[in-house]
Structure formats: C-alpha cells, structure tokens
Design an enzyme around this catalytic site. Structure first.
Site, PDB file in Angstrom:
ATOM      1  N   ASN A  75      -3.625 -14.581 -25.352  1.00 34.09           N
ATOM      2  CA  ASN A  75      -3.848 -13.105 -25.786  1.00 34.09           C
ATOM      3  C   ASN A  75      -2.359 -12.320 -25.884  1.00 34.09           C
ATOM      4  O   ASN A  75      -1.883 -11.880 -26.861  1.00 34.09           O
ATOM      5  CB  ASN A  75      -4.722 -12.304 -24.575  1.00 34.09           C
ATOM      6  CG  ASN A  75      -4.557 -10.849 -25.133  1.00 34.09           C
ATOM      7  OD1 ASN A  75      -4.760 -10.308 -26.093  1.00 34.09           O
ATOM      8  ND2 ASN A  75      -4.289 -10.113 -23.841  1.00 34.09           N
ATOM      9  N   LYS A 107      -3.324  -9.098  -6.453  1.00 29.36           N
ATOM     10  CA  LYS A 107      -3.615  -9.973  -7.561  1.00 29.36           C
ATOM     11  C   LYS A 107      -4.779 -10.697  -6.878  1.00 29.36           C
ATOM     12  O   LYS A 107      -5.138 -10.824  -5.479  1.00 29.36           O
ATOM     13  CB  LYS A 107      -2.444 -10.998  -7.660  1.00 29.36           C
ATOM     14  CG  LYS A 107      -2.345 -11.645  -9.134  1.00 29.36           C
ATOM     15  CD  LYS A 107      -2.144 -10.821 -10.154  1.00 29.36           C
ATOM     16  CE  LYS A 107      -2.079 -11.393 -11.319  1.00 29.36           C
ATOM     17  NZ  LYS A 107      -1.745 -10.591 -12.578  1.00 29.36           N
ATOM     18  N   LYS A 159       6.603  -4.414 -10.595  1.00 29.48           N
ATOM     19  CA  LYS A 159       6.258  -4.091 -11.920  1.00 29.48           C
ATOM     20  C   LYS A 159       5.991  -2.639 -12.086  1.00 29.48           C
ATOM     21  O   LYS A 159       6.229  -1.787 -12.906  1.00 29.48           O
ATOM     22  CB  LYS A 159       5.310  -4.871 -12.798  1.00 29.48           C
ATOM     23  CG  LYS A 159       4.958  -5.080 -13.898  1.00 29.48           C
ATOM     24  CD  LYS A 159       3.776  -5.822 -14.332  1.00 29.48           C
ATOM     25  CE  LYS A 159       4.358  -7.275 -14.263  1.00 29.48           C
ATOM     26  NZ  LYS A 159       3.180  -8.299 -14.409  1.00 29.48           N
ATOM     27  N   SER A 214      -3.555  -0.346 -18.638  1.00 24.34           N
ATOM     28  CA  SER A 214      -4.610  -0.403 -17.554  1.00 24.34           C
ATOM     29  C   SER A 214      -4.580   1.172 -16.683  1.00 24.34           C
ATOM     30  O   SER A 214      -5.678   1.646 -16.599  1.00 24.34           O
ATOM     31  CB  SER A 214      -4.446  -1.376 -16.480  1.00 24.34           C
ATOM     32  OG  SER A 214      -5.012  -2.565 -16.955  1.00 24.34           O
ATOM     33  N   THR A 238      -0.387  -5.911 -23.255  1.00 18.18           N
ATOM     34  CA  THR A 238       0.963  -6.703 -22.887  1.00 18.18           C
ATOM     35  C   THR A 238       1.752  -7.387 -23.959  1.00 18.18           C
ATOM     36  O   THR A 238       2.978  -7.141 -23.845  1.00 18.18           O
ATOM     37  CB  THR A 238       0.249  -7.872 -21.936  1.00 18.18           C
ATOM     38  OG1 THR A 238      -0.685  -7.406 -20.885  1.00 18.18           O
ATOM     39  CG2 THR A 238       1.185  -8.676 -21.450  1.00 18.18           C
ATOM     40  N   LYS A 249      -3.209  -2.665  -7.400  1.00 15.09           N
ATOM     41  CA  LYS A 249      -3.652  -3.033  -8.877  1.00 15.09           C
ATOM     42  C   LYS A 249      -3.246  -4.348  -9.096  1.00 15.09           C
ATOM     43  O   LYS A 249      -1.957  -4.733  -8.869  1.00 15.09           O
ATOM     44  CB  LYS A 249      -3.111  -2.128  -9.848  1.00 15.09           C
ATOM     45  CG  LYS A 249      -3.453  -2.162 -11.286  1.00 15.09           C
ATOM     46  CD  LYS A 249      -4.832  -1.512 -11.521  1.00 15.09           C
ATOM     47  CE  LYS A 249      -5.220  -1.511 -12.889  1.00 15.09           C
ATOM     48  NZ  LYS A 249      -6.001  -2.987 -13.240  1.00 15.09           N
ATOM     49  N   HIS A 303       0.906  -1.216   0.016  1.00  9.69           N
ATOM     50  CA  HIS A 303       0.022  -0.012   0.088  1.00  9.69           C
ATOM     51  C   HIS A 303       0.798   1.403  -0.008  1.00  9.69           C
ATOM     52  O   HIS A 303       0.573   2.254   0.262  1.00  9.69           O
ATOM     53  CB  HIS A 303      -0.958  -0.010   1.152  1.00  9.69           C
ATOM     54  CG  HIS A 303      -2.090  -1.075   1.244  1.00  9.69           C
ATOM     55  ND1 HIS A 303      -1.737  -2.264   1.764  1.00  9.69           N
ATOM     56  CD2 HIS A 303      -3.194  -1.225   0.573  1.00  9.69           C
ATOM     57  CE1 HIS A 303      -2.864  -3.055   1.616  1.00  9.69           C
ATOM     58  NE2 HIS A 303      -3.482  -2.394   0.896  1.00  9.69           N
ATOM     59  N   HIS A 304       2.114   1.234  -0.560  1.00 11.49           N
ATOM     60  CA  HIS A 304       3.064   2.332  -0.511  1.00 11.49           C
ATOM     61  C   HIS A 304       2.289   3.511  -1.521  1.00 11.49           C
ATOM     62  O   HIS A 304       2.692   4.531  -1.489  1.00 11.49           O
ATOM     63  CB  HIS A 304       4.411   2.053  -1.016  1.00 11.49           C
ATOM     64  CG  HIS A 304       4.432   1.657  -2.550  1.00 11.49           C
ATOM     65  ND1 HIS A 304       4.154   0.501  -3.082  1.00 11.49           N
ATOM     66  CD2 HIS A 304       5.026   2.285  -3.412  1.00 11.49           C
ATOM     67  CE1 HIS A 304       4.163   0.400  -4.271  1.00 11.49           C
ATOM     68  NE2 HIS A 304       4.865   1.502  -4.507  1.00 11.49           N
TER      69      HIS A 304
END
Length: 476
Positions: free
Chosen positions: A237, A110, A98, A367, A198, A74, A68-69
């Site tokens: 994908n 995640k 990432k 995103s 991606t 996400k 939570h920095h």
C-alpha cells in the site's frame, strides 16, 4: 530468505533509542524526564490458541503502549512471522515521536501478531484477529479514549472491520465504539483517503524536501521533482501510492524492488503496468518494460537514482550496502529502514535522509481525521458542502452581472464546487506534511550542530512530549 527482507530482531528499539539519545543532547530537559519519554510505559505480551484444521496452534502477540503523555495511544497492528517484542517496542516509540512531529494528539503504541497471513485462510485470520481484540479488551488495551489500533504491515481494512465489530459486540451501546480503531472501510465509518494516506504523505514529504533549492544545490540537483529519478522498495500500500503520487508530481520511477526481485529502467517504469503484470503472473519478474532485472532485490536498491524510497520493512539500508547506494536523498516510507551506522555514513557524504517518523506520518494524520469523524458522528463536508456551493454560485452570478463577462461551463463548475470529504482530508494531510517539514528544517537551520533532519525531528518531538508531561504536573 532474501537479503532485502532480513530484519535484525534484537536491535531495532536500541537503534531508536540511539537516535533519541543523540538528539537529546540538543535539548535542555533533565535526564529523568528524558528517560521517562524514552521508555515504553506498558508492554503486554500474550498467547492464545486457535484451531487450525484438526489441530491447535498457539499464536504469539503483543501490544505496546509507549507513552501516555496524551490519550488515547495510537498505532498499527503488524501481522508478520518476523514480528517480535523488540520490534513492536521500537515501532511504538516511533509512533510517539511521529504524532508529536505532525501535532496529532496521541501517545504512541503498536501491536504485533506473529503469523504469516499467507499461511491462513480468511476464516482463520478472522478468528485470530477477533481473539486478539478480545485479549486487548480484557486488559483494557483498546478503546476510543484508551488505545486506538490501525492497519500496518500485513493488515488492512478487513482486519480493522473485524476489530471494530468485536469491540462493539463486547461494548453494546457505546456511542463512540467505532472510534476504537481506524483504517476501517468507508462502509464501516472509515474515512475517504485513508488507504492512500501514507503513500501520499511520503510523496508530499519528498516534494517539499527537493523544492528547497538551497538544500538541493550541494547535491548537484535542481529544485523540484520534475525529472527526478526514483527507486521504490515495496509495492504494498505505501510503496504503490508513493510511486503513484511521486509520478503525478513529476518524478520518474526508474526502479521497483519487491521480495521476489527488482526491476530497473533508467528511462522509467510504468509501475501500473508492473502491478498488472504481477497480478497476472504472481511476480514482478519477467516484466518486459525493464532493461535490468535482479533476482536479489537488494541489488535493486543500489542502482542509479536521485531518490530512494524504502517502503517495505526496517533495516534495509545498512553498513553492508550503504556504500553501494547511489541515491542522494533517502525518503523513509517504512519504519526504521536505515540503520544508525548507515545513516551516519550517508550523511557524511552529504546525502539527505527524510526520516521515517515524519515521512510516513500521513497514515496517522488521516487516522486522526477518521477518529474525529467517529467521535463527531458526521462526515466531513456534509454540513457545509451545499451551502458553500450556493454561496459560490451567488458570488459568480453577481460578478457576471456586474462585469458582463460569462464563464464557461467547466470554469463555472470548478469555481462553484464545494469540498468533498476526500478533498478536505487531502487538504488537511497536505497542510500537515508541509508545515511539519518546514518546522523540522527550521530546527535544523537554527542549530548548526544538528546534523540531520532526523535529529531535528527528534529534538522537536522530545520538546513537545516534555511540555505535555510538565503540563500534566507529572514533572516539576
């Protein structure tokens, strides 16, 4: 089960931590802060029942918020019968690093739902997705300023639209509700270019890596993608779009690996034709454009090539097969496809690994653009596209009047054209991937003791997350 899809279900998070600890020695942060960065802040494990036919089934699911920095957190939601808590924790951690690498202001998260989507009807999948979303809402694990899911293995635009609709239904009147999830269809406030982001990012990452002549010379390769032979694992994908854009950039796809087998042709495969063949027959096997066919997909990874792109699942390149991998560059389109032991062996023989935490960051980058679009409530390019075209037209007309030259219709159209949302998204993605690659490489070049791009990427991300914690006043 095919060897190429076997996933070690207990060591993925430990592998990520092993990479982290190796990189941490090249930073100067106190151990307590490093422990805070490394650990998962919140792990939500839950179950819920659904009706399947005339009976009930209990669905197991997770949502992990690693750091939570920065807010919101996400990360995608994985639909797989092989998903487990360790895997979701590892993927959440990778999302933190990432986002830091590509300078996207999110913490890592995640999700996972332990099902094989092929075993459920569309109505049942909708029920599972909506119920999963309700569980997240009840525990405050979703929201445009809290935690923003996205597609992952086994999920896509359809599932994201169900999540968005469920969230809005339970939060009526919330102005930014559509920002609760990304990867949505365009019609439901998605963004152009997200689906292929991606894979496009993977291709750009590979292109940047092989463009540095200084790095290619020790491998016996020339600079540039032209003529490079590529094997891609996974035709989902990410794998499909990686192959598509690598081909556009000049590479030759010589091998394709899927769960049901692998194809190889040293002169190149028409991957679009392979996709059409799979649509017609249900399998890539039997494609007449291949000179070799393997029923064991793991063998497809071991054929002659310059670049290997594992874009399926984690733990695909291990101690067991690294000695037979002939590629000189591994570009990790999937998360965690190379075990630490295999990575060490590959680097020892002089290979280059483009790490997952950078290589597949195109998805979270776009995103981020989608999330910004949802918060601003206006499509990119809508405000200035026409103004830009009129300004360019006036400039062209003035230059023609001054010089007496006349542009052709095609040239005039190309110069005058204003940028569309897709063009702006692709431009932002390309700039992000290029800048991030050279930032990572610069960290590696500045410290001769740093042994790989992965270690350099971890060093950079650890430093950025540490600075965020210190600026929050959490750490002295």
């Amino acid at each position: 089960m095919n060897n190429s899809l076997v996933v070690d279900d207990t060591h993925f998070f430990a592998d990520v931590c092993q990479f982290f600890d190796h990189a941490a020695q090249f930073t100067k942060h106190p151990q307590g802060l490093l422990d805070q960065i490394k650990t998962c802040n919140s792990v939500y494990r839950f179950q819920f029942p659904i009706r399947k036919g005339n009976s009930f089934e209990v669905i197991h699911a997770w949502r992990v918020e690693h750091s939570h920095h920065m807010s919101p957190t996400k990360g995608g939601i994985r639909y797989s019968d092989m998903v487990n808590e360790d895997e979701v924790m590892a993927l959440a951690a990778l999302m933190t690093y990432k986002c830091a690498i590509v300078n996207v202001p999110f913490g890592g998260a995640k999700g996972g739902i332990k099902i094989n989507p092929k075993n459920y009807t569309v109505a049942e999948l909708e029920t599972i997705t909506r119920r999963y979303t309700v569980e997240l809402i009840k525990k405050n694990f979703i929201g445009p300023g809290i935690d923003v899911p996205a597609p992952d293995y086994g999920s896509g635009e359809r599932e994201m639209s169900w999540i968005a609709d469920t969230y809005y239904t339970m939060n009526p009147g919330q102005l930014d509700a559509m920002g609760c999830v990304t990867g949505k269809p365009i019609a439901l406030h998605g963004i152009a270019g997200r689906r292929e982001a991606t894979g496009r990012g993977v291709a750009i990452a590979v292109r940047e890596c092989v463009s540095v002549a200084e790095d290619m010379k020790p491998l016996g390769l020339t600079a540039g993608l032209e003529g490079k032979k590529v094997i891609v694992q996974g035709l989902g994908n990410v794998g499909y779009h990686s192959a598509k854009y690598l081909t556009e950039y000049g590479a030759t796809v010589v091998g394709l690996c899927e769960y049901d087998g692998a194809l190889y042709n040293p002169d190149g495969l028409d991957f679009e034709a392979v996709m059409n063949h799979r649509k017609q027959t249900g399998s890539i096997l039997g494609f007449n454009g291949a000179t070799q066919e393997f029923k064991n997909p793991a063998e497809g990874l071991e054929q002659e090539c310059d670049i290997l792109v594992p874009a399926a699942l984690e733990n695909q390149v291990t101690e067991a097969n690294i000695g037979r991998i002939k590629a000189k560059v591994i570009a990790e389109g999937a998360n965690g496809p190379t075990s630490p032991q295999a990575a060490a062996a590959f680097l020892e023989r002089g290979g280059i690994i483009i790490p997952d935490m950078y290589c597949n960051a195109g998805g979270v980058t776009v995103s981020y653009f989608e999330w910004l679009k949802n918060l601003s409530h206006v499509a990119f390019g809508r405000m200035d596209k026409r103004y830009e075209e009129n300004a360019n037209l006036n400039l062209v007309n003035t230059l023609e009047a001054m010089t007496g030259a006349t542009l052709g219709a095609a040239e005039r159209k190309m110069i005058i054209k204003g940028a569309s949302e897709l063009e702006l998204v692709n431009s932002g993605l390309e700039d992000t991937m290029i800048r991030s690659y050279h930032e990572i490489r610069e960290i590696k070049m500045q410290n001769p003791k740093i042994d790989s791009l992965r270690t350099a990427a971890f060093v950079g991300s650890i430093d950025k997350v540490a600075v965020s914690y210190m600026n929050m006043g959490i750490w002295p």
